[in-house]
Scaffold this motif. Structure first.
Motif, PDB file in Angstrom:
ATOM      1  N   GLU A  68      14.392  11.588   7.038  1.00  0.00           N
ATOM      2  CA  GLU A  68      14.756  11.276   8.882  1.00  0.00           C
ATOM      3  C   GLU A  68      15.669  10.346   8.770  1.00  0.00           C
ATOM      4  O   GLU A  68      16.364  10.239   9.994  1.00  0.00           O
ATOM      5  N   GLY A  69      15.929   9.731   7.770  1.00  0.00           N
ATOM      6  CA  GLY A  69      16.934   8.289   7.893  1.00  0.00           C
ATOM      7  C   GLY A  69      16.901   7.402   6.415  1.00  0.00           C
ATOM      8  O   GLY A  69      16.591   7.879   5.769  1.00  0.00           O
ATOM      9  N   VAL A  70      17.655   6.415   7.086  1.00  0.00           N
ATOM     10  CA  VAL A  70      17.667   5.515   6.612  1.00  0.00           C
ATOM     11  C   VAL A  70      17.139   4.183   6.825  1.00  0.00           C
ATOM     12  O   VAL A  70      17.391   3.817   8.438  1.00  0.00           O
ATOM     13  N   VAL A  71      16.529   3.577   6.302  1.00  0.00           N
ATOM     14  CA  VAL A  71      16.281   1.293   7.371  1.00  0.00           C
ATOM     15  C   VAL A  71      17.276   0.834   5.938  1.00  0.00           C
ATOM     16  O   VAL A  71      16.995   0.611   4.580  1.00  0.00           O
ATOM     17  N   ALA A  72      18.394  -0.138   6.770  1.00  0.00           N
ATOM     18  CA  ALA A  72      19.340  -1.285   6.009  1.00  0.00           C
ATOM     19  C   ALA A  72      18.461  -2.613   6.413  1.00  0.00           C
ATOM     20  O   ALA A  72      17.934  -2.714   6.991  1.00  0.00           O
ATOM     21  N   LYS A  73      18.549  -3.101   5.301  1.00  0.00           N
ATOM     22  CA  LYS A  73      17.437  -4.700   5.137  1.00  0.00           C
ATOM     23  C   LYS A  73      18.385  -5.553   4.728  1.00  0.00           C
ATOM     24  O   LYS A  73      19.273  -5.111   3.450  1.00  0.00           O
ATOM     25  N   ARG A  74      18.176  -6.713   5.400  1.00  0.00           N
ATOM     26  CA  ARG A  74      19.143  -7.659   4.959  1.00  0.00           C
ATOM     27  C   ARG A  74      19.188  -9.033   4.149  1.00  0.00           C
ATOM     28  O   ARG A  74      17.547  -8.888   3.727  1.00  0.00           O
ATOM     29  N   ARG A  75      19.249  -8.903   2.759  1.00  0.00           N
ATOM     30  CA  ARG A  75      18.709  -9.964   1.671  1.00  0.00           C
ATOM     31  C   ARG A  75      18.410 -10.595   2.407  1.00  0.00           C
ATOM     32  O   ARG A  75      17.097 -11.127   0.787  1.00  0.00           O
ATOM     33  N   ASP A  76      18.489 -12.289   2.601  1.00  0.00           N
ATOM     34  CA  ASP A  76      18.422 -12.933   3.440  1.00  0.00           C
ATOM     35  C   ASP A  76      17.236 -13.172   4.759  1.00  0.00           C
ATOM     36  O   ASP A  76      17.123 -14.377   5.138  1.00  0.00           O
TER      37      ASP A  76
END
Length: 303
Positions: A158-166
């Motif tokens: 389906e795709g990708v999820v980007a998540k901020r470390r903070d």
């Protein structure tokens, strides 16, 4: 917490995960029991009895993740449909157990972790003995978002999820901390009516779809592709409740409303599509399934 559609971010402050094509679940373990709830807060614990094993992970823990069924090593939302809608037979569980892809921990030993940064929550999750439970898997995290996006495209995922470390965790809300990038366009829609299949008054030939905005339910087009299967017909007919009139705020064109059976705007379905027209209609929609994990008020246009 929900991901916001957008362009793939980059930089050392981001980590990247696969966007699994399954059903989002919170798993709440307490008092030697596990309770599974969907995004609409519906209790779906009987639908996934194999996840009762999560009680062995910790005496008190709240997990966020996605339950998936694999076909050829790739998650299949279609294969998961029967499990989403109702409790299953023990034989089905033995033959085709689901996998819970866990990607966050929100509480541990009675302590809330919502205000902790994602990087800390992830480290806490990794310290748990996830491998001891066969139906549980840690969703892998990567630092190269472009490479992961290409790998998921090649595998038909389906795709990708980007998540901020903070980033902190905001239950039920979209925000800049999570960004999703998908290879195919999907849209959750509310069903406002249906048209019978040609030559059969009892079978559903097309669904009349809407997306709520500030003024009510806006017509988004009709979908007929993907409705021929017996499972889709049964699930829809069991759930659609007849209404005395159209729930849409505008008057539908005659080609769409001819022979329409109106229904209460209570059922959410997901369709794949190739974009939106200038008139706000979905292009070439294909029915994917009923989304029992979503309430109509949670539906928004994703353009």
């Amino acid at each position: 917490m929900l991901a916001t559609p957008g362009a793939l971010p980059n930089g050392p402050e981001w980590v990247f995960e696969v966007k699994w094509d399954g059903m989002r679940l919170l798993a709440d373990v307490a008092d030697d029991r596990v309770r599974l709830t969907s995004r609409s807060e519906r209790d779906v614990t009987p639908n996934f009895p194999e996840l009762a094993e999560l009680t062995r992970l910790a005496p008190d823990v709240l997990l966020d993740g996605e339950v998936v069924l694999l076909e050829g090593g790739v998650p299949s939302f279609t294969a998961l449909l029967e499990r989403i809608h109702a409790p299953v037979l023990p034989r089905t569980v033995q033959e085709r157990p689901v996998t819970y892809m866990v990607f966050d921990v929100l509480r541990l030993y009675g302590v809330s972790l919502l205000e902790r940064p994602f990087e800390e929550r992830r480290a806490t999750l990794e310290r748990l003995d996830l491998a001891a439970i066969p139906v549980l898997s840690l969703s892998p995290a990567y630092t190269d978002g472009l490479a992961l996006l290409e790998a998921t495209r090649q595998r038909g995922m389906e795709g990708v999820v980007a998540k901020r470390r903070d980033g902190v965790y905001r239950p039920g809300r979209r925000g800049p901390g999570w960004t999703k990038v998908t290879h195919r366009q999907t849209q959750a829609c509310v069903v406002g009516g249906w048209r019978p299949e040609r030559g059969s008054a009892s079978r559903i030939g097309a669904l009349l779809l809407g997306v709520p905005d500030g003024s009510g339910l806006r017509f988004a087009g009709r979908v007929g592709s993907g409705l021929a299967g017996d499972t889709a017909q049964r699930v829809l007919r069991d759930r659609l409740v007849e209404a005395p009139g159209s729930p849409f705020v505008e008057r539908l064109p005659r080609p769409d409303s001819a022979d329409a059976h109106w229904c209460e705007p209570e059922i959410v379905v997901e369709v794949a599509h190739t974009g939106w027209t200038e008139a706000g209609r979905l292009r070439q929609p294909v029915f994917r399934g009923v989304r029992d994990d979503l309430d109509p008020e949670q539906v928004r246009a994703e353009k």
